[in-house]
Scaffold this active site. Structure first.
Site, PDB file in Angstrom:
ATOM      1  N   ASP A  16       9.154  16.889 -33.674  1.00 27.85           N
ATOM      2  CA  ASP A  16       9.417  17.585 -34.928  1.00 27.85           C
ATOM      3  C   ASP A  16       8.216  18.357 -35.477  1.00 27.85           C
ATOM      4  OD1 ASP A  16      10.968  18.356 -37.152  1.00 27.85           O
ATOM      5  OD2 ASP A  16      10.193  16.709 -38.336  1.00 27.85           O
ATOM      6  N   ASN A  30      25.483  25.718 -36.901  1.00 26.69           N
ATOM      7  CA  ASN A  30      24.802  25.093 -38.028  1.00 26.69           C
ATOM      8  C   ASN A  30      23.310  24.892 -37.754  1.00 26.69           C
ATOM      9  OD1 ASN A  30      24.844  23.024 -36.166  1.00 26.69           O
ATOM     10  ND2 ASN A  30      25.900  21.555 -37.472  1.00 26.69           N
TER      11      ASN A  30
END
Length: 378
Positions: free
Chosen positions: A134, A155
């Site tokens: 991340d 999305n």
């Protein structure tokens, strides 16, 4: 070295340490991603939390000069909260997004990647590896897509056939030339439910996000949330799950494979009023293990104020007045003033006027004026 055999060994081992899906990709530059990122920068759509150097985000060899392959991993997280406490008229609750339930996923994924690194280095002592989760330079989603973990949905999440988009992603760059896996074909088709449902229109089009309009981003900022978005925040304390909840590929997906990811219902759906007066220590003791605590208590407290306004919770008026009169932080004072205006009880007008006389911060004065204007129409 038989890289095919080693790859199979790694796959088998990954299952024993709680990695739910693993894929292998070549370490060539992400040319298509580079163009998309440049466009995002030019449009001003980035959040500002990303690695600013696009070359580092798209060129694995800048991070590991000998890079030949990237190993991508995915861990499935729960989507349903067991024994969820109910929000009542005088005991309103907020919610943390699903990706922030349980122990901070950075810690969980780093543990799995470290075990994977150790396993590889025991077999290939001179191997070079570099792992990230991340906050690393590479795009987790671009790596996962290339490695066949899932496809990049409209999305802007990686959607896996097995677990939907409820997965945490991590990756490891290595100098071992593993045979790459095939990417998964996009399965979103003509569906636009996520785009249609986005509360703020942050999904500009399929696969393109204006992060500055995204509720997940807004809940992490430390400044005033712009007026146009406040009513959209609802009772969200951190993150937003709307584009995942409406996705047909997530229907019925709920996995409880990892004990450390299991949420404490009282922590991830907490009472709002106690959050307003938490000390730093209390905040850390209560929420410190969540990924959603990474920005500290101020954004969570500000979001709790907005949530109380969303509920028009008159039982919170005294708490909000204390913040307006005594808190040292302009964002908290100003948001409390706005919330008092939204709740709509005219008895607070004299207190707002008194606070305005003492207030020196222009932003807070503007919020008090807005609150007084709202109360004129009550």
């Amino acid at each position: 070295m038989d890289v095919e055999a080693l790859k199979e060994e790694i796959i088998q081992y990954s299952r024993t340490i709680g990695i739910d899906k693993i894929g292998f990709a070549h370490a060539d530059p992400f040319f298509e991603l580079k163009e998309r990122l440049r466009q995002q920068q030019q449009l001003g759509y980035e959040s500002g939390f990303e690695e600013p150097d696009i070359e580092k985000r798209t060129t694995p060899s800048l991070l590991l000069p000998e890079a030949r392959s990237i190993i991508a991993i995915a861990l499935a997280y729960p989507s349903k909260l067991k024994n969820a406490p109910r929000s009542t008229k005088t005991e309103r609750r907020g919610i943390f997004c699903r990706a922030s339930w349980g122990q901070d996923y950075h810690v969980v994924l780093r543990d799995r990647l470290q075990k994977l690194e150790q396993f590889i280095l025991e077999r290939v002592p001179d191997a070079k590896v570099k792992s990230m989760v991340d906050t690393g330079e590479l795009s987790d989603r671009a790596v996962a897509e290339r490695a066949g973990i899932g496809w990049s949905g409209k999305n802007c999440s990686i959607i896996t056939p097995e677990f939907g988009s409820y997965v945490y992603l991590g990756e490891m760059i290595t100098n071992i030339p593993f045979p790459p896996d095939a990417p998964i074909e996009d399965q979103c088709g003509t569906c636009t439910r996520c785009i249609d449902a986005c509360p703020t229109g942050a999904l500009v089009q399929g696969g393109q996000l204006n992060a500055k309009r995204c509720i997940a981003f807004l809940t992490q900022t430390k400044t005033f949330i712009p007026d146009e978005f406040r009513d959209k925040i609802g009772n969200r304390l951190y993150g937003c799950d709307t584009c995942q909840l409406v996705c047909p590929k997530n229907k019925g997906k709920d996995f409880h494979f990892h004990p450390e990811m299991e949420p404490d219902p009282e922590v991830v759906k907490p009472l709002l009023k106690p959050i307003l007066h938490m000390t730093n220590r209390q905040f850390k003791e209560t929420f410190g293990h969540l990924s959603g605590a990474w920005r500290g208590k101020k954004p969570i407290q500000r979001n709790a104020i907005i949530a109380l306004a969303h509920y028009k919770d008159e039982s919170a008026i005294d708490d909000l007045l204390i913040l307006l009169q005594k808190d040292s932080r302009p964002v908290i004072r100003g948001t409390a003033a706005w919330a008092l205006g939204k709740i709509g009880n005219r008895k607070v007008v004299p207190m707002l006027q008194q606070a305005k006389e003492k207030e020196q911060d222009e932003d807070v004065i503007r919020e008090i004026d807005n609150a007084l204007a709202m109360l004129e129409n009550v």
